[in-house]
Design an enzyme around this catalytic site. Structure first.
Site, PDB file in Angstrom:
ATOM      1  N   LYS A   8      -1.890  -0.142   6.967  1.00 30.35           N
ATOM      2  CA  LYS A   8      -2.347   0.396   5.419  1.00 30.35           C
ATOM      3  C   LYS A   8      -3.556   0.004   4.206  1.00 30.35           C
ATOM      4  O   LYS A   8      -4.055   0.567   4.022  1.00 30.35           O
ATOM      5  CB  LYS A   8      -1.566  -0.063   4.248  1.00 30.35           C
ATOM      6  CG  LYS A   8      -1.042   0.649   3.168  1.00 30.35           C
ATOM      7  CD  LYS A   8      -0.075   0.196   2.050  1.00 30.35           C
ATOM      8  CE  LYS A   8      -0.803  -1.562   1.623  1.00 30.35           C
ATOM      9  NZ  LYS A   8       0.505  -2.567   1.413  1.00 30.35           N
TER      10      LYS A   8
ATOM     11  N   LYS B 287      -9.837  -6.674  -1.566  1.00 33.52           N
ATOM     12  CA  LYS B 287      -7.990  -7.331  -1.097  1.00 33.52           C
ATOM     13  C   LYS B 287      -8.586  -6.144   0.053  1.00 33.52           C
ATOM     14  O   LYS B 287      -8.617  -6.323   1.705  1.00 33.52           O
ATOM     15  CB  LYS B 287      -6.975  -6.790  -1.960  1.00 33.52           C
ATOM     16  CG  LYS B 287      -5.882  -7.523  -0.617  1.00 33.52           C
ATOM     17  CD  LYS B 287      -5.696  -8.719  -0.260  1.00 33.52           C
ATOM     18  CE  LYS B 287      -4.847  -8.816   1.425  1.00 33.52           C
ATOM     19  NZ  LYS B 287      -2.963  -8.937   0.743  1.00 33.52           N
TER      20      LYS B 287
END
Length: 326
Positions: free
Chosen positions: A267, A199
């Site tokens: 993030k 991811k």
């Protein structure tokens, strides 16, 4: 399918149906996080016939979900303990851990039956995921990391992409049976934490295309090019990407709705940077893309959609000496 084969994924309805038959015991699902994506995902699980106990830190969200879907509204995370599968859709891995442990000795972590499965669809550092997996294992619980791609639209249309990591083939199969109702591309990347590595790499490549397209648009406009025409050219040429097809079109249309928050995007880029640094990979562009997004986040705040970064970058066009215009 070999769970260690990076190209291995399940998209067949027949295979998904077979898995559901094999895991009929997993009929109660505890769902945590009813935000932009989670509310749609939990709703699809209700429609699929699961008994869904849907929790959100916002009591109005969980009450509204229960009312609209004919389910029970849990008051605390510990109320999800009757479930054999817990699925989390929250901002960070730290939130996953906090929710599981909320209540101490009477927490969800201590209330779940041994053999219960936790499916973490959050984007998290893979090392933290492996640590959480070890903690859960001490309670006889299983963990699968299955971060997603597809955003709010993918969640709404049950068209999400899942990237799974797990140390137990049986647990991966159980997770795939549940996730098959939420998307038809479920990749098995390898051991626990592999999904979160994938991811972060996916979001880095997506961010690189996004930052590159934004900067190209800003440069082109300085030479009199029409941004809408530029995007049309990108999308029939080699510059085509999700950024040019979706994000940049939203910018041009003035659509500022929140689809993927700037702070969450940043993030994920920090995870990618840390993964590269941990293996001493010279990832110059990875660092540059991360730094560019950090500049925008720190200047305009991270809550809004990531597309808002464009306006900040456009405002940086400077005088001949490079200074930013007022």
């Amino acid at each position: 399918m070999d769970k260690h084969n990076p190209s291995s994924y399940k998209s067949s309805h027949a295979e998904a149906s077979s898995r559901r038959e094999e895991n009929v015991a997993d009929r109660i699902i505890g769902f945590i996080g009813l935000g932009n994506m989670g509310s749609h995902m939990a709703r699809h699980l209700v429609k699929a016939g699961y008994e869904v106990l849907a929790y959100d830190i916002d009591p109005e969200k969980r009450t509204a979900f229960a009312r609209e879907n004919g389910t029970v509204a849990p008051g605390t995370p510990a109320d999800l303990a009757p479930a054999s599968v817990i699925l989390t859709m929250v901002p960070t891995g730290a939130v996953v851990r906090a929710v599981l442990n909320e209540g101490g000795e009477k927490s969800l972590l201590t209330g779940l039956r041994p053999g219960s499965l936790v499916i973490d669809t959050t984007s998290s550092p893979p090392e933290s995921t492996r640590e959480l997996g070890a903690d859960l294992a001490r309670h006889g619980l299983l963990l699968i990391d299955a971060p997603v791609s597809g955003g709010g639209m993918g969640a709404r249309d049950a068209n999400l992409v899942f990237m799974m990591g797990g140390d137990s083939e049986a647990a991966v199969d159980r997770a795939a049976a549940v996730l098959s109702h939420l998307g038809n591309k479920i990749f098995r990347l390898g051991k626990l934490g592999s999904g979160h590595v994938m991811k972060s790499m996916n979001n880095y490549v997506s961010a690189a295309a996004y930052v590159g397209a934004c900067e190209a648009l800003i440069i082109g406009q300085q030479y009199g090019l029409d941004p809408a025409m530029m995007v049309d050219v990108f999308n029939v040429s080699t510059a085509r990407s999700f950024a040019t097809e979706t994000s940049i079109r939203r910018i041009i249309a003035g659509n500022e709705s929140r689809n993927f928050a700037l702070d969450l995007f940043t993030k994920d880029l920090k995870i990618a940077v840390d993964l590269a640094d941990a293996k001493a990979v010279k990832a110059t562009l990875t660092h540059a893309v991360h730094d560019r997004m950090v500049e925008a986040r720190d200047a305009i705040g991270g809550y809004g959609d990531h597309t808002k970064a464009y306006a900040f970058w456009a405002s940086e066009v400077g005088d001949d000496d490079g200074r930013r215009n007022a």
